[in-house]
Write a protein that holds these residues in place. Structure first.
Motif, PDB file in Angstrom:
ATOM      1  N   VAL A 244      31.996  23.966  -2.401  1.00 54.63           N
ATOM      2  CA  VAL A 244      33.340  23.969  -2.987  1.00 54.63           C
ATOM      3  C   VAL A 244      34.317  23.251  -2.053  1.00 54.63           C
ATOM      4  O   VAL A 244      35.075  22.375  -2.488  1.00 54.63           O
ATOM      5  CB  VAL A 244      33.814  25.406  -3.294  1.00 54.63           C
ATOM      6  CG1 VAL A 244      35.282  25.420  -3.697  1.00 54.63           C
ATOM      7  CG2 VAL A 244      32.952  26.022  -4.390  1.00 54.63           C
ATOM      8  N   ALA A 245      34.291  23.617  -0.767  1.00 50.02           N
ATOM      9  CA  ALA A 245      35.216  23.006   0.192  1.00 50.02           C
ATOM     10  C   ALA A 245      34.997  21.502   0.302  1.00 50.02           C
ATOM     11  O   ALA A 245      35.963  20.725   0.311  1.00 50.02           O
ATOM     12  CB  ALA A 245      35.071  23.675   1.553  1.00 50.02           C
TER      13      ALA A 245
ATOM     14  N   ALA B 253      37.742  15.307  -3.665  1.00 46.86           N
ATOM     15  CA  ALA B 253      38.655  15.124  -4.796  1.00 46.86           C
ATOM     16  C   ALA B 253      40.105  14.957  -4.364  1.00 46.86           C
ATOM     17  O   ALA B 253      40.901  14.346  -5.087  1.00 46.86           O
ATOM     18  CB  ALA B 253      38.549  16.318  -5.749  1.00 46.86           C
ATOM     19  N   VAL B 254      40.456  15.510  -3.202  1.00 48.85           N
ATOM     20  CA  VAL B 254      41.846  15.473  -2.736  1.00 48.85           C
ATOM     21  C   VAL B 254      41.877  14.788  -1.368  1.00 48.85           C
ATOM     22  O   VAL B 254      41.497  15.394  -0.363  1.00 48.85           O
ATOM     23  CB  VAL B 254      42.446  16.901  -2.636  1.00 48.85           C
ATOM     24  CG1 VAL B 254      43.894  16.836  -2.197  1.00 48.85           C
ATOM     25  CG2 VAL B 254      42.305  17.642  -3.959  1.00 48.85           C
TER      26      VAL B 254
ATOM     27  N   GLY C  23      35.506  24.772  -8.515  1.00 47.78           N
ATOM     28  CA  GLY C  23      36.461  24.780  -7.408  1.00 47.78           C
ATOM     29  C   GLY C  23      37.440  23.626  -7.458  1.00 47.78           C
ATOM     30  O   GLY C  23      38.632  23.794  -7.185  1.00 47.78           O
ATOM     31  N   VAL C  24      36.970  22.451  -7.802  1.00 49.06           N
ATOM     32  CA  VAL C  24      37.859  21.285  -7.898  1.00 49.06           C
ATOM     33  C   VAL C  24      38.856  21.474  -9.038  1.00 49.06           C
ATOM     34  O   VAL C  24      40.054  21.173  -8.882  1.00 49.06           O
ATOM     35  CB  VAL C  24      37.044  19.974  -8.036  1.00 49.06           C
ATOM     36  CG1 VAL C  24      37.952  18.811  -8.433  1.00 49.06           C
ATOM     37  CG2 VAL C  24      36.316  19.671  -6.730  1.00 49.06           C
TER      38      VAL C  24
ATOM     39  N   VAL D 133      46.073  24.639  -8.618  1.00 53.52           N
ATOM     40  CA  VAL D 133      46.871  25.141  -7.490  1.00 53.52           C
ATOM     41  C   VAL D 133      47.859  24.063  -7.038  1.00 53.52           C
ATOM     42  O   VAL D 133      49.064  24.332  -6.892  1.00 53.52           O
ATOM     43  CB  VAL D 133      45.962  25.549  -6.304  1.00 53.52           C
ATOM     44  CG1 VAL D 133      46.773  25.793  -5.040  1.00 53.52           C
ATOM     45  CG2 VAL D 133      45.152  26.796  -6.665  1.00 53.52           C
ATOM     46  N   LEU D 134      47.376  22.862  -6.811  1.00 57.96           N
ATOM     47  CA  LEU D 134      48.241  21.783  -6.297  1.00 57.96           C
ATOM     48  C   LEU D 134      49.273  21.344  -7.315  1.00 57.96           C
ATOM     49  O   LEU D 134      50.400  20.999  -6.949  1.00 57.96           O
ATOM     50  CB  LEU D 134      47.390  20.615  -5.823  1.00 57.96           C
ATOM     51  CG  LEU D 134      46.467  20.919  -4.626  1.00 57.96           C
ATOM     52  CD1 LEU D 134      45.606  19.706  -4.305  1.00 57.96           C
ATOM     53  CD2 LEU D 134      47.266  21.373  -3.425  1.00 57.96           C
TER      54      LEU D 134
END
Length: 146
Positions: free
Chosen positions: A17-18, A24-25, A133-134, A140-141
């Motif tokens: 996930v991390a 992705a970010v 997760g992504v 969230v962002l």
């Protein structure tokens, strides 16, 4: 703004996930709780925490060490922001996501502020943890703006 994807894992799913979030970010740093100490939490940094639940509702080993150190030292985390993503198995009923929930409860008790939705991945769905997760981190962002 500095963003750290902090993970606690036994099987590697929280690490996936991390790493997926970092891909992705752009600019997201990845850190294993095994390499972290209570001083890792700094104001001005956003922590995207992916934490698995291990065994019968426990934290993964190294996540437990960090949790215990934080609980003992009780640093003031006022001004620290984080988002929480738990990984677990709904067949464990009330112990589902208990590892991430324990970490979340401790951080809030130390003054840190959780932002965004509490993300979750249930292994019983068969979905890929990193994909879930992504999608969670994008929500969230988007909620904190530019």
């Amino acid at each position: 703004m500095r963003i750290v994807a902090l993970f606690g894992t036994e099987s590697g799913n929280a690490e996936e996930v991390a790493v997926g979030i970092a891909k992705a970010v752009p600019g997201v740093e990845v850190m294993n709780m095994a390499d972290a100490d209570p001083g890792v939490f700094e104001k001005g940094t956003l922590y995207l925490i992916a934490c698995a639940t291990h065994g019968g509702g426990e934290l993964p080993g190294f996540a437990q060490f960090l949790h215990d150190d934080l609980a003992e030292l009780r640093p003031d985390l006022d001004g620290v922001r984080y988002a929480m993503f738990g990984l677990g198995d709904t067949s464990y009923d009330e112990r589902y996501l208990r590892g991430a929930k324990q970490f979340d409860e401790l951080l809030r008790s130390l003054g840190a502020a959780r932002i965004g939705p509490f993300g979750e991945h249930d292994v019983m769905t068969g979905s890929e943890p990193a994909e879930v997760g992504v999608a969670w981190v994008r929500d969230v962002l988007a909620g904190i703006g530019p």
